[in-house]
Design an enzyme around this catalytic site. Sequence first.
Site, PDB file in Angstrom:
ATOM      1  N   SER A 182       1.263  -1.844  -0.093  1.00 56.53           N
ATOM      2  CA  SER A 182       0.484  -0.081   0.191  1.00 56.53           C
ATOM      3  C   SER A 182       0.845   1.132   0.025  1.00 56.53           C
ATOM      4  O   SER A 182      -0.004   2.442  -0.601  1.00 56.53           O
ATOM      5  CB  SER A 182      -0.758  -0.171   1.204  1.00 56.53           C
ATOM      6  OG  SER A 182      -0.498  -0.133   2.393  1.00 56.53           O
ATOM      7  N   HIS A 210      -4.486  -3.450  -2.289  1.00 54.01           N
ATOM      8  CA  HIS A 210      -5.379  -2.279  -2.468  1.00 54.01           C
ATOM      9  C   HIS A 210      -5.235  -2.605  -4.613  1.00 54.01           C
ATOM     10  O   HIS A 210      -4.807  -1.923  -5.713  1.00 54.01           O
ATOM     11  CB  HIS A 210      -3.651  -2.235  -3.539  1.00 54.01           C
ATOM     12  CG  HIS A 210      -3.550  -1.629  -1.601  1.00 54.01           C
ATOM     13  ND1 HIS A 210      -3.990   0.245  -1.454  1.00 54.01           N
ATOM     14  CD2 HIS A 210      -3.887  -1.423  -0.107  1.00 54.01           C
ATOM     15  CE1 HIS A 210      -3.962   0.464  -0.050  1.00 54.01           C
ATOM     16  NE2 HIS A 210      -3.635  -0.656   0.583  1.00 54.01           N
ATOM     17  N   LYS A 241     -12.054   0.159  -1.727  1.00 49.81           N
ATOM     18  CA  LYS A 241     -11.566   1.219  -2.539  1.00 49.81           C
ATOM     19  C   LYS A 241     -11.837   0.937  -3.672  1.00 49.81           C
ATOM     20  O   LYS A 241     -12.585   2.037  -4.384  1.00 49.81           O
ATOM     21  CB  LYS A 241      -9.413   0.135  -2.393  1.00 49.81           C
ATOM     22  CG  LYS A 241      -8.957   0.421  -0.461  1.00 49.81           C
ATOM     23  CD  LYS A 241      -7.946   0.579  -0.331  1.00 49.81           C
ATOM     24  CE  LYS A 241      -7.956  -0.262   1.664  1.00 49.81           C
ATOM     25  NZ  LYS A 241      -8.058   1.515   1.831  1.00 49.81           N
TER      26      LYS A 241
HETATM   27  N1  PLP Z   1      -4.529  -4.150   4.044  1.00 45.68           N
HETATM   28  C1  PLP Z   1      -4.336  -2.998   3.327  1.00 45.68           C
HETATM   29  C2  PLP Z   1      -3.406  -3.687   2.939  1.00 45.68           C
HETATM   30  C3  PLP Z   1      -4.282  -2.367   3.949  1.00 45.68           C
HETATM   31  O1  PLP Z   1      -3.780  -0.837   3.449  1.00 45.68           O
HETATM   32  C4  PLP Z   1      -5.894  -1.401   4.502  1.00 45.68           C
HETATM   33  C5  PLP Z   1      -6.219  -0.307   4.129  1.00 45.68           C
HETATM   34  O2  PLP Z   1      -5.523   0.712   3.826  1.00 45.68           O
HETATM   35  C6  PLP Z   1      -6.516  -2.788   4.946  1.00 45.68           C
HETATM   36  C7  PLP Z   1      -5.463  -3.942   5.043  1.00 45.68           C
HETATM   37  C8  PLP Z   1      -7.484  -2.432   5.450  1.00 45.68           C
HETATM   38  O3  PLP Z   1      -8.666  -2.418   4.828  1.00 45.68           O
HETATM   39  P1  PLP Z   1      -9.850  -1.602   4.942  1.00 45.68           P
HETATM   40  O4  PLP Z   1     -10.114  -0.445   4.769  1.00 45.68           O
HETATM   41  O5  PLP Z   1     -11.273  -2.520   4.737  1.00 45.68           O
HETATM   42  O6  PLP Z   1     -10.414  -1.954   6.361  1.00 45.68           O
END
Ligand code: PLP
Length: 396
Positions: A182, A210, A241
């Site tokens: 990310s 992502h 997202k």
């Molecule tokens: N996994 C990654 C790699 C993330 O960057 C994020 C949040 O940005 C999440 C999980 C968590 O996802 P959510 O925003 O749906 O809670």
Amino acid sequence: DSFFASHIQRIKQEKRYRIFIDLQHKADAFPRARHQNKHDVIIWCSNDYLAQGHEPHVIQAMQDALRNYGGGSGGTRNISGTTDLHVQLEKRLARLHNKQAALLFTSGYVANETTLATLGQSHPHWAFISDAANHASMIHGMRAAKAEKHIFQHNDTDHLEAILATMPSDKPKMIVCESVYSMDGDFAPLKAITQLAQRYHALVYTDEVHAVGIYGTNGGGGAEKEGVMDAIDIVQGTLAKAFGVMGGYIAGNAQIIDFIRSTAPAFIFTTSLPPTVVAGALKALDHIRDNPHLRTRMLDKAQRMKKNLKQAGIPMLASPSHIIPIIIGDPSLCTQASQMLLEKGHYVQPVNYPTVPKKTERLRLTLTPKHTNAMIDDFTHAITHVWKTIGRHLKE
Ligand code: PLP
């Protein structure tokens, strides 16, 4: 009070105290928003990658669900909180990832944390082998499991293999990684990882948060792009997202999904996603599937921005994906750059420690199909100007 105040004071001294920028989003003018009722800004850091959360068809689907189903789901999945929309969405997500089953959670964070914690507790000899750059939600899940854990250097398959080679082949073990990271925007070497998993009898868990909706012929994510969907045992994703709303999920074989459905506390003991959100995700999923040009357009915009920034001499990480990290390497200057850009009508949040390692503080740009070329060129002029000031301080 003084106990908590001293903690906050330390965070402030380390220049990582977070200030939220509150914006009046404009659904019909995204990525424009109003800042403090004073002036309009362009948002450059939204994870609504394909702008689905602001699209009339998604908003309409959510309004229809509100009228037909009401505001909330009314309970946990087990006690009145499962609608036909939840069931449909789980089927669609399973199909997207070419898996037997899928399971919804209230966020991607919850999906990672509770799934990994539950798996790690499922067997006394369970071991995780985790990429060093994994997201906090995975780290916290593995920590909560109190299972054996090994960390391999980021994307380093030699190091991964060295760890796997020390383990008995009948030991239950799982490689845990993301497909697109990310903050740096780099891809995991999923082909090599899945080959190692087969050779050393390990399961593979991949966070596609992502990548889903963006990469792969059908938007199945990094695993589809690499042609290794069937070699991933559990795919984890978000609805927040590319699908523009909120919520998380996992997908995999029917037995493992049924096991998590039946035992994971943060799935069982919480109210399910509201039907409005589920209906919005269903609509976004269909729309993205039927309109692949949205992904291409977003990737083209990101490409244009990278080219502009390179020509302007702005230092970026060489990210092959849609995520554009502009490295500043100092928390105060990063915040200052963000504030200067905001005054020029461009909103990009500074990303400081602990989200990224110290000395890699950055502005993380994400574009959408709705960012115009004129906006991109205007941002380039603005940051070039800001860089003259920031760059001077960086050299001092
Ligand atoms: N996994 C990654 C790699 C993330 O960057 C994020 C949040 O940005 C999440 C999980 C968590 O996802 P959510 O925003 O749906 O809670």
